[in-house]
Design a protein around this motif. Structure first.
Motif, mmCIF file in Angstrom:
data_model
loop_
_atom_site.group_PDB
_atom_site.id
_atom_site.type_symbol
_atom_site.label_atom_id
_atom_site.label_comp_id
_atom_site.label_asym_id
_atom_site.label_seq_id
_atom_site.Cartn_x
_atom_site.Cartn_y
_atom_site.Cartn_z
ATOM 1 N N PRO A 179 0.803 -1.223 0.000
ATOM 2 C CA PRO A 179 0.000 0.000 0.000
ATOM 3 C C PRO A 179 0.841 1.281 0.000
ATOM 4 C CG PRO A 179 -0.529 -1.394 1.908
ATOM 5 C CD PRO A 179 0.532 -2.082 1.121
ATOM 6 N N GLU A 180 1.994 1.237 0.631
ATOM 7 C CA GLU A 180 2.853 2.424 0.696
ATOM 8 C C GLU A 180 4.280 2.114 0.263
ATOM 9 O OE1 GLU A 180 2.564 4.570 4.360
ATOM 10 O OE2 GLU A 180 0.419 4.209 4.513
ATOM 11 N N GLU A 181 4.459 1.062 -0.526
ATOM 12 C CA GLU A 181 5.814 0.672 -0.916
ATOM 13 C C GLU A 181 5.883 0.407 -2.417
ATOM 14 O OE1 GLU A 181 9.295 -2.470 0.412
ATOM 15 O OE2 GLU A 181 7.254 -2.801 1.096
ATOM 16 N N ASP A 182 6.708 1.182 -3.106
ATOM 17 C CA ASP A 182 6.975 1.008 -4.529
ATOM 18 C C ASP A 182 8.445 0.625 -4.715
ATOM 19 O OD1 ASP A 182 4.406 1.884 -4.994
ATOM 20 O OD2 ASP A 182 5.002 3.921 -5.506
ATOM 21 N N ALA A 183 8.728 -0.065 -5.808
ATOM 22 C CA ALA A 183 10.110 -0.423 -6.119
ATOM 23 C C ALA A 183 10.294 -0.425 -7.628
ATOM 24 C CB ALA A 183 10.448 -1.799 -5.546
ATOM 25 N N LEU A 184 11.500 -0.137 -8.056
ATOM 26 C CA LEU A 184 11.804 -0.218 -9.477
ATOM 27 C C LEU A 184 12.067 -1.660 -9.873
ATOM 28 C CD1 LEU A 184 14.195 2.786 -10.191
ATOM 29 C CD2 LEU A 184 11.883 2.460 -11.054
ATOM 30 N N GLN A 185 11.510 -2.063 -10.992
ATOM 31 C CA GLN A 185 11.779 -3.359 -11.596
ATOM 32 C C GLN A 185 12.661 -3.066 -12.807
ATOM 33 O OE1 GLN A 185 10.146 -6.322 -10.185
ATOM 34 N NE2 GLN A 185 10.035 -4.682 -8.667
ATOM 35 N N VAL A 186 13.886 -3.520 -12.778
ATOM 36 C CA VAL A 186 14.862 -3.162 -13.806
ATOM 37 C C VAL A 186 15.230 -4.398 -14.606
ATOM 38 C CG1 VAL A 186 17.150 -2.180 -14.221
ATOM 39 C CG2 VAL A 186 15.775 -1.344 -12.315
ATOM 40 N N SER A 187 15.341 -4.239 -15.918
ATOM 41 C CA SER A 187 15.859 -5.311 -16.765
ATOM 42 C C SER A 187 16.740 -4.673 -17.822
ATOM 43 C CB SER A 187 14.725 -6.097 -17.421
ATOM 44 O OG SER A 187 13.972 -5.259 -18.271
ATOM 45 N N GLY A 188 17.671 -5.457 -18.322
ATOM 46 C CA GLY A 188 18.561 -4.914 -19.341
ATOM 47 C C GLY A 188 19.618 -5.901 -19.756
ATOM 48 N N SER A 189 20.561 -5.378 -20.492
ATOM 49 C CA SER A 189 21.689 -6.197 -20.944
ATOM 50 C C SER A 189 22.874 -5.293 -21.248
ATOM 51 C CB SER A 189 21.315 -6.987 -22.198
ATOM 52 O OG SER A 189 21.092 -6.111 -23.281
ATOM 53 N N TYR A 190 24.054 -5.898 -21.209
ATOM 54 C CA TYR A 190 25.247 -5.195 -21.670
ATOM 55 C C TYR A 190 26.146 -6.180 -22.397
ATOM 56 C CZ TYR A 190 27.312 -6.818 -17.213
ATOM 57 O OH TYR A 190 27.743 -7.573 -16.137
ATOM 58 N N THR A 191 26.872 -5.651 -23.355
ATOM 59 C CA THR A 191 27.768 -6.439 -24.191
ATOM 60 C C THR A 191 29.117 -5.741 -24.234
ATOM 61 O OG1 THR A 191 25.912 -7.158 -25.560
ATOM 62 C CG2 THR A 191 28.104 -7.370 -26.525
ATOM 63 N N TYR A 192 30.178 -6.531 -24.154
ATOM 64 C CA TYR A 192 31.520 -5.959 -24.228
ATOM 65 C C TYR A 192 32.468 -6.977 -24.843
ATOM 66 C CZ TYR A 192 32.449 -8.844 -20.117
ATOM 67 O OH TYR A 192 32.576 -9.905 -19.250
ATOM 68 N N VAL A 193 33.597 -6.490 -25.326
ATOM 69 C CA VAL A 193 34.646 -7.347 -25.866
ATOM 70 C C VAL A 193 35.684 -7.520 -24.773
ATOM 71 C CG1 VAL A 193 36.403 -7.628 -27.651
ATOM 72 C CG2 VAL A 193 34.224 -6.513 -28.205
ATOM 73 N N GLY A 194 35.920 -8.771 -24.390
ATOM 74 C CA GLY A 194 36.869 -9.077 -23.327
ATOM 75 C C GLY A 194 38.314 -8.957 -23.788
ATOM 76 N N ASP A 195 39.234 -9.057 -22.837
ATOM 77 C CA ASP A 195 40.663 -9.009 -23.148
ATOM 78 C C ASP A 195 41.090 -10.146 -24.074
ATOM 79 O OD1 ASP A 195 40.976 -6.752 -21.582
ATOM 80 O OD2 ASP A 195 41.606 -7.888 -19.801
ATOM 81 N N ASP A 196 40.288 -11.228 -24.087
ATOM 82 C CA ASP A 196 40.604 -12.369 -24.943
ATOM 83 C C ASP A 196 40.042 -12.209 -26.362
ATOM 84 O OD1 ASP A 196 37.911 -12.593 -24.425
ATOM 85 O OD2 ASP A 196 38.028 -14.585 -23.526
ATOM 86 N N GLY A 197 39.389 -11.048 -26.640
ATOM 87 C CA GLY A 197 38.855 -10.787 -27.969
ATOM 88 C C GLY A 197 37.444 -11.310 -28.192
ATOM 89 N N GLN A 198 36.905 -12.045 -27.231
ATOM 90 C CA GLN A 198 35.550 -12.576 -27.368
ATOM 91 C C GLN A 198 34.523 -11.549 -26.906
ATOM 92 O OE1 GLN A 198 34.682 -16.392 -25.771
ATOM 93 N NE2 GLN A 198 36.482 -17.382 -26.643
ATOM 94 N N THR A 199 33.345 -11.610 -27.514
ATOM 95 C CA THR A 199 32.250 -10.728 -27.132
ATOM 96 C C THR A 199 31.396 -11.433 -26.086
ATOM 97 O OG1 THR A 199 32.233 -9.702 -29.310
ATOM 98 C CG2 THR A 199 30.248 -9.446 -27.979
ATOM 99 N N TYR A 200 31.145 -10.741 -24.990
ATOM 100 C CA TYR A 200 30.360 -11.274 -23.890
ATOM 101 C C TYR A 200 29.086 -10.452 -23.731
ATOM 102 C CZ TYR A 200 34.632 -13.726 -22.660
ATOM 103 O OH TYR A 200 35.734 -14.531 -22.691
ATOM 104 N N THR A 201 27.975 -11.142 -23.452
ATOM 105 C CA THR A 201 26.703 -10.478 -23.218
ATOM 106 C C THR A 201 26.126 -10.960 -21.895
ATOM 107 O OG1 THR A 201 26.250 -10.253 -25.574
ATOM 108 C CG2 THR A 201 24.367 -10.098 -24.097
ATOM 109 N N VAL A 202 25.659 -10.019 -21.119
ATOM 110 C CA VAL A 202 25.001 -10.318 -19.852
ATOM 111 C C VAL A 202 23.609 -9.699 -19.915
ATOM 112 C CG1 VAL A 202 25.022 -9.946 -17.351
ATOM 113 C CG2 VAL A 202 27.173 -10.307 -18.577
#
Length: 102
Positions: A60-83
């Protein structure tokens, strides 16, 4: 006037001295709403992130953010990683092929 000229010259010299491989933002979008937000960006090195959030009523008096998303980066090993992830009242929950399952 001399101070403004000095600052301008310093700014120009810093730009000229910047490394050639400096990462640049090539795309960026964002929107803030009354009940949440969303944003995304992409950089010249192949990194990307996007995130959406909505306000959820937990009580009744409590709200919260619901967050979703993703990020992608190229690692030091040259591979692309996605979370991909969600974050809510149950905490942060990441998923990715390179993340061990518990």
């Amino acid at each position: 006037m001399k101070c403004v000229l000095l600052i301008a010259l310093l700014s120009i010299s810093m730009c000229l001295a910047a490394p050639a491989d400096e990462v640049q933002i090539v795309k960026q979008e964002s929107q803030v709403l009354a009940d949440g937000y969303n944003f995304s960006y992409e950089t010249s090195d192949g990194s990307k992130q996007e995130q959406q959030a909505t306000l959820k009523k937990l009580g009744p008096e409590e709200d919260a953010l619901q967050v979703s998303g993703s990020y992608t980066y190229v690692g030091d090993d040259g591979q692309t990683y996605t979370v991909t992830y969600t974050a809510n009242e149950n905490g942060f929950q990441p998923q990715g092929a390179h993340i061990p399952h518990v």
